[in-house]
Write an enzyme that holds these catalytic residues in place. Structure first.
Site, PDB file in Angstrom:
ATOM      1  N   ARG A 172       0.879  -1.115   0.111  1.00  0.00           N
ATOM      2  CA  ARG A 172       0.093   0.087  -0.051  1.00  0.00           C
ATOM      3  C   ARG A 172       0.878   1.132   0.008  1.00  0.00           C
ATOM      4  NH1 ARG A 172      -2.581   3.114   4.561  1.00  0.00           N
ATOM      5  NH2 ARG A 172      -4.924   3.408   3.934  1.00  0.00           N
ATOM      6  N   GLU A 219      -9.161   7.593   5.443  1.00  0.00           N
ATOM      7  CA  GLU A 219      -9.841   7.865   6.567  1.00  0.00           C
ATOM      8  C   GLU A 219     -10.884   8.841   6.509  1.00  0.00           C
ATOM      9  OE1 GLU A 219      -7.307   5.503   9.941  1.00  0.00           O
ATOM     10  OE2 GLU A 219      -6.978   7.730   9.930  1.00  0.00           O
ATOM     11  N   GLU A 261      -5.460  -0.803   7.895  1.00  0.00           N
ATOM     12  CA  GLU A 261      -4.439  -0.100   8.440  1.00  0.00           C
ATOM     13  C   GLU A 261      -4.431  -0.660   9.976  1.00  0.00           C
ATOM     14  OE1 GLU A 261      -4.170   4.002   9.254  1.00  0.00           O
ATOM     15  OE2 GLU A 261      -4.441   4.419   7.059  1.00  0.00           O
TER      16      GLU A 261
END
Ligand SMILES: *[C@@H]1O[C@H](CO)[C@@H](O)[C@H](O)[C@H]1NC(C)=O
Ligand SMILES: *[C@@H]1O[C@H](CO)[C@@H](O)[C@H](O)[C@H]1NC(C)=O
Ligand SMILES: *[C@@H]1O[C@H](CO)[C@@H](O)[C@H](O)[C@H]1NC(C)=O
Ligand SMILES: *[C@@H]1O[C@H](CO)[C@@H](O)[C@H](O)[C@H]1NC(C)=O
Ligand SMILES: *[C@@H]1O[C@H](CO)[C@@H](O)[C@H](O)[C@H]1NC(C)=O
Ligand SMILES: *[C@@H]1O[C@H](CO)[C@@H](O)[C@H](O)[C@H]1NC(C)=O
Length: 385
Positions: A71, A162, A289
């Protein structure tokens, strides 16, 4: 979609030649965005303690530990170029050549974007949602085409990082604790417009007539933090769809899940939340995450309680946490749990990774010859095996 026959043959041939295209049954990922910055300084070295302390690139050590995907975050125009387009492309080419799947994490900012901050890039319109959406759409399309031109195939992209509180503040700010629900849908109007524009940018790139061999359609992800909080996720996605973004506008869910930001981040809550979303939406789900401290001694900050307090903050604790997170994801109904990604396991000069603990990375940093720094691989580099 306009593509030349030659372009189709070439891209099909290239895809075959590189053995690309096929999705792995489970994504075993690491976010390695900071790695090139460390390497370019010529001060940071990684040592493989399982191979007689041989000096090796961190990604080679992690690949031996089961990594099959990487990522990478991308910022729009960072002042020093780190996490900008060229920087991220450089890393992406290298990880693709090493056989890893790639997931590009768009921040839509010149610096960090998360629930505390989502700054509009300096060069973008600041207040008018229509021109901001137009700029965003073009940026997503241009970025994806730049990757394709460089020969990089992106497997997955998240449109925003996020985005619990939306993106591109203040225009796209949202808060699901806004009451009542009718107001909430109204609150999501701008973020819906912005998300749809970003999504249209993906389509622009994949259908572009300007780029003959085309950009392969990546899986499009929406990434929210606090994956364990079912109320948050149900309200958030309910409001987004209520504001006119159909579920077909995203392919996959990505969630953050950390142990040290609140004791409600339990495996039981994560399991319940992911289960409910899988049943409601029928889409693949990743924990994109997570990390677990190896050292947390209260030297700089009070020790934050772990949401799974029976797992010690230690190297074996890192492995135990990761095994449990992987298990929760693999048990999502319908086989919809598709991947787990560790956040920045090799960031030798930022080891706290945003926690109040000393160190949550997977290498033991030796600063005794500072600025030369050596990272000794911990047994936790192998948690995917
Ligand atoms: C690897 O380096 C560490 C730290 O210097 C040392 O304690 C250890 O004995 C070394 N192992 C080998 C096999 O050389
Ligand atoms: C692109 O990034 C690479 C790796 O950081 C660097 O070596 C190169 O100079 C950069 N090129 C440009 C044009 O900035
Ligand atoms: C959404 O609600 C928050 C909090 O009430 C507010 O600050 C924000 O301006 C609202 N956004 C829109 C687009 O209405
Ligand atoms: C979960 O999210 C909801 C919606 O934002 C919020 O009201 C609630 O406080 C969160 N739960 C916890 C335990 O933080
Ligand atoms: C880590 O080192 C790099 C390379 O020297 C430097 O650019 C960066 O600012 C450092 N980060 C921290 C958190 O000190
Ligand atoms: C270190 O990581 C945290 C995020 O976990 C970030 O907020 C901080 O800016 C990083 N430091 C540097 C210099 O990049």
């Amino acid at each position: 979609m306009r593509r030349t026959i030659l372009g189709l043959i070439l891209s099909a041939g290239l895809a075959l030649a590189a053995g690309r295209g096929k999705q792995p049954s489970f994504y075993r990922g690491h976010d390695l965005s900071s790695l090139l910055m460390l390497e370019e300084s010529d001060n940071f070295f990684f040592v493989d303690t399982a191979r007689g302390n041989a000096t090796r690139p961190a990604d080679a050590i992690l690949a031996d530990g089961g990594m099959n995907a990487v990522r990478l975050r991308i910022w729009v125009n960072p002042s020093d170029g780190v996490y900008g387009l060229n920087y991220t492309l450089t890393l992406a080419k290298r990880f693709q050549a090493a056989g890893h799947k790639l997931y590009l994490d768009f921040h839509f900012a010149d610096s960090w974007a998360d629930p505390q901050k989502q700054p509009i890039p300096a060069a973008w319109p600041k207040s008018d949602v229509t021109s901001l959406a137009r700029t965003l759409r073009a940026y997503v399309a241009d970025t994806l085409m730049a990757f394709a031109r460089a020969g990089v195939e992106l497997d997955m992209v998240s449109l925003g990082n996020e985005i619990r509180h939306g993106m591109l503040w203040p225009v796209g700010y949202v808060d699901v604790d806004t009451q009542p629900f009718s107001k909430l849908v109204q609150n999501f109007t701008n973020v819906a417009t912005l998300y749809k524009a970003a999504r249209a940018g993906v389509d622009d790139a994949t259908t572009s007539w300007a780029w003959d061999s085309g950009v392969k359609q990546p899986q499009v992800m929406i990434h929210i933090d606090n994956g364990w909080n079912q109320t948050l996720q149900e309200r958030w996605f309910g409001a987004l769809t209520g504001a006119g973004v159909p579920p077909s506008a995203w392919d996959v869910f990505g969630f953050s899940f950390y142990p040290f930001y609140g004791t409600a981040a339990t495996f039981d809550n994560l399991r319940g939340s992911l289960h409910a979303l899988a049943l409601k939406y029928g889409k693949p789900i990743h924990v994109v995450e997570t990390d677990y401290p190896a050292v947390c001694n209260g030297q700089y900050n009070p020790i934050p309680e772990s949401s799974e307090p029976e797992i010690p903050y230690s190297v074996p604790g890192q492995t135990e946490w990761m095994h449990d997170v992987i298990k929760v994801v693999q048990e999502v109904p319908g086989g919809l749990g598709r991947g787990v990604w560790y956040w920045e396991p090799a960031w030798l000069n930022n080891t706290s990774l945003g926690s109040d603990c000393n160190d949550a990375i997977l290498f033991q940093a030796d600063y005794s010859q500072w600025p030369k720094t050596i990272g000794y691989s911990r047994p936790s580099v192998n948690f995917f095996l």
